[in-house]
Design a protein around this motif. Structure first.
Motif, PDB file in Angstrom:
ATOM      1  N   ALA A  78       0.808  -1.227   0.000  1.00  0.00           N
ATOM      2  CA  ALA A  78       0.000   0.000   0.000  1.00  0.00           C
ATOM      3  C   ALA A  78       0.841   1.277   0.000  1.00  0.00           C
ATOM      4  O   ALA A  78       0.526   2.231  -0.706  1.00  0.00           O
ATOM      5  CB  ALA A  78      -0.953  -0.005   1.194  1.00  0.00           C
ATOM      6  N   ALA A  79       1.908   1.304   0.795  1.00  0.00           N
ATOM      7  CA  ALA A  79       2.722   2.527   0.886  1.00  0.00           C
ATOM      8  C   ALA A  79       3.334   2.880  -0.475  1.00  0.00           C
ATOM      9  O   ALA A  79       3.362   4.046  -0.872  1.00  0.00           O
ATOM     10  CB  ALA A  79       3.821   2.350   1.931  1.00  0.00           C
ATOM     11  N   THR A  80       3.801   1.863  -1.196  1.00  0.00           N
ATOM     12  CA  THR A  80       4.384   2.079  -2.528  1.00  0.00           C
ATOM     13  C   THR A  80       3.314   2.552  -3.507  1.00  0.00           C
ATOM     14  O   THR A  80       3.544   3.469  -4.305  1.00  0.00           O
ATOM     15  CB  THR A  80       5.016   0.766  -3.037  1.00  0.00           C
ATOM     16  N   HIS A  81       2.156   1.949  -3.439  1.00  0.00           N
ATOM     17  CA  HIS A  81       1.037   2.330  -4.303  1.00  0.00           C
ATOM     18  C   HIS A  81       0.646   3.786  -4.045  1.00  0.00           C
ATOM     19  O   HIS A  81       0.462   4.579  -4.979  1.00  0.00           O
ATOM     20  CB  HIS A  81      -0.135   1.388  -4.035  1.00  0.00           C
ATOM     21  N   ARG A  82       0.544   4.144  -2.757  1.00  0.00           N
ATOM     22  CA  ARG A  82       0.205   5.525  -2.381  1.00  0.00           C
ATOM     23  C   ARG A  82       1.245   6.505  -2.910  1.00  0.00           C
ATOM     24  O   ARG A  82       0.922   7.579  -3.410  1.00  0.00           O
ATOM     25  CB  ARG A  82       0.124   5.667  -0.852  1.00  0.00           C
ATOM     26  N   LYS A 109      -6.416   8.007  -0.320  1.00  0.00           N
ATOM     27  CA  LYS A 109      -7.135   7.889   0.961  1.00  0.00           C
ATOM     28  C   LYS A 109      -7.607   6.454   1.180  1.00  0.00           C
ATOM     29  O   LYS A 109      -7.499   5.908   2.275  1.00  0.00           O
ATOM     30  CB  LYS A 109      -8.329   8.852   0.945  1.00  0.00           C
ATOM     31  N   ALA A 110      -8.135   5.834   0.123  1.00  0.00           N
ATOM     32  CA  ALA A 110      -8.647   4.463   0.229  1.00  0.00           C
ATOM     33  C   ALA A 110      -7.542   3.466   0.568  1.00  0.00           C
ATOM     34  O   ALA A 110      -7.804   2.403   1.135  1.00  0.00           O
ATOM     35  CB  ALA A 110      -9.327   4.067  -1.080  1.00  0.00           C
ATOM     36  N   LEU A 111      -6.302   3.814   0.245  1.00  0.00           N
ATOM     37  CA  LEU A 111      -5.167   2.905   0.502  1.00  0.00           C
ATOM     38  C   LEU A 111      -4.496   3.151   1.855  1.00  0.00           C
ATOM     39  O   LEU A 111      -3.530   2.491   2.206  1.00  0.00           O
ATOM     40  CB  LEU A 111      -4.118   3.058  -0.609  1.00  0.00           C
ATOM     41  N   GLU A 112      -4.990   4.151   2.600  1.00  0.00           N
ATOM     42  CA  GLU A 112      -4.432   4.392   3.949  1.00  0.00           C
ATOM     43  C   GLU A 112      -4.975   3.343   4.903  1.00  0.00           C
ATOM     44  O   GLU A 112      -6.174   3.084   4.934  1.00  0.00           O
ATOM     45  CB  GLU A 112      -4.831   5.788   4.453  1.00  0.00           C
ATOM     46  N   MET A 120      -6.993  12.147   7.804  1.00  0.00           N
ATOM     47  CA  MET A 120      -6.241  13.364   7.466  1.00  0.00           C
ATOM     48  C   MET A 120      -5.754  13.387   6.011  1.00  0.00           C
ATOM     49  O   MET A 120      -5.312  14.415   5.508  1.00  0.00           O
ATOM     50  CB  MET A 120      -5.027  13.504   8.394  1.00  0.00           C
ATOM     51  N   SER A 121      -5.843  12.252   5.345  1.00  0.00           N
ATOM     52  CA  SER A 121      -5.309  12.136   3.983  1.00  0.00           C
ATOM     53  C   SER A 121      -5.965  13.126   3.026  1.00  0.00           C
ATOM     54  O   SER A 121      -7.192  13.159   2.901  1.00  0.00           O
ATOM     55  CB  SER A 121      -5.539  10.692   3.491  1.00  0.00           C
TER      56      SER A 121
END
Length: 248
Positions: A78-82, A109-112, A120-121
């Motif tokens: 997820a972090a890489t995708h974001r 936001k959906a990937l947080e 907060m995103s």
């Protein structure tokens, strides 16, 4: 020459993919596996970030590369995708492509996964886009509209969940300065450009957000620090009052 049997078999194995739509995307489970790109750069990094003429061709290439990664890979981390979506969102915001930016911001936001960060995103970017619809960017009215939109967003959140995120956001805005960004470009980017005449993805990916920060976020710095500060102060006094009244 005649086709080798092995090759005919390989072709036959490829054919079904044509009938069943695209072949499945390659999975990426860690940041290290994301394809890397290189961008030829001459001169100073500061010039690249500041000058529209220098930034535009770089931005076009960067956008193409990041979009190709998102199209061809299934990024499970997820972090890489974001991070990749963030590059595109920053490019959109810098180019004034607000509707596209909003779409990316929602995807991010959906990937947080952490509740506070999910809440907060994209708060600031959304507030800026909202304010741009009714006020002239750069005007005092615009800064006020952004601040008001940020405050409305914060008011709708559970304070106990976002308190620490808000405090660290305020701290980040307090230290944000042109000198900080330009200092980073000179210390980290310029030596690489001088030595290799290029920047790789790990450095290049951050340039759109640096341009966004210098051009659009820095002029709002004081309004944002004040807004976050007021929100925290008001919540603190509300909490103090409610704890006093519960004692009586």
């Amino acid at each position: 020459g005649s086709m080798q049997p092995g090759r005919t078999l390989a072709l036959a194995l490829c054919l079904p993919a044509l009938f069943y739509g695209q072949e499945p995307k390659k999975k990426i489970t860690r940041a290290a596996d994301v394809p890397r790109f290189s961008y030829a750069v001459s001169g100073k990094a500061e010039e690249l970030v500041r000058s529209e003429a220098a930034f535009a061709p770089f931005a076009a290439q960067l956008r193409k590369d990041v979009e190709s990664v998102l199209a061809n890979y299934d990024i499970e981390e997820a972090a890489t995708h974001r991070q990749l979506l963030n590059v595109l969102a920053s490019l959109d915001l810098v180019a004034g492509r607000d509707e596209e930016a909003l779409r990316r911001i929602e995807e991010i936001k959906a990937l947080e996964d952490k509740p506070a960060q999910k809440l907060m995103s994209g708060v600031l970017s959304r507030a800026m886009i909202e304010a741009r619809r009714t006020t002239e960017p750069g005007s005092a009215a615009y800064a006020q509209a952004v601040a008001a939109a940020v405050r409305r967003a914060l008011e709708a959140m559970p304070y106990s969940v976002v308190e620490n995120e808000v405090k660290s956001a305020k701290a980040r805005f307090e230290i944000l300065s042109e000198a900080l960004i330009i200092g980073q470009l000179r210390a980290v980017y310029d030596p690489v450009i001088e030595k290799t005449g290029a920047l790789s993805s790990d450095l290049a990916d951050s340039l759109p957000s640096m341009r966004f920060a210098i051009q659009q976020v820095l002029p709002l710095k004081d309004a944002l620090v004040e807004t976050y500060g007021n929100y925290l102060a008001d919540r603190k006094s509300t909490r103090l009052n409610s704890s006093h009244s519960s004692v009586s």
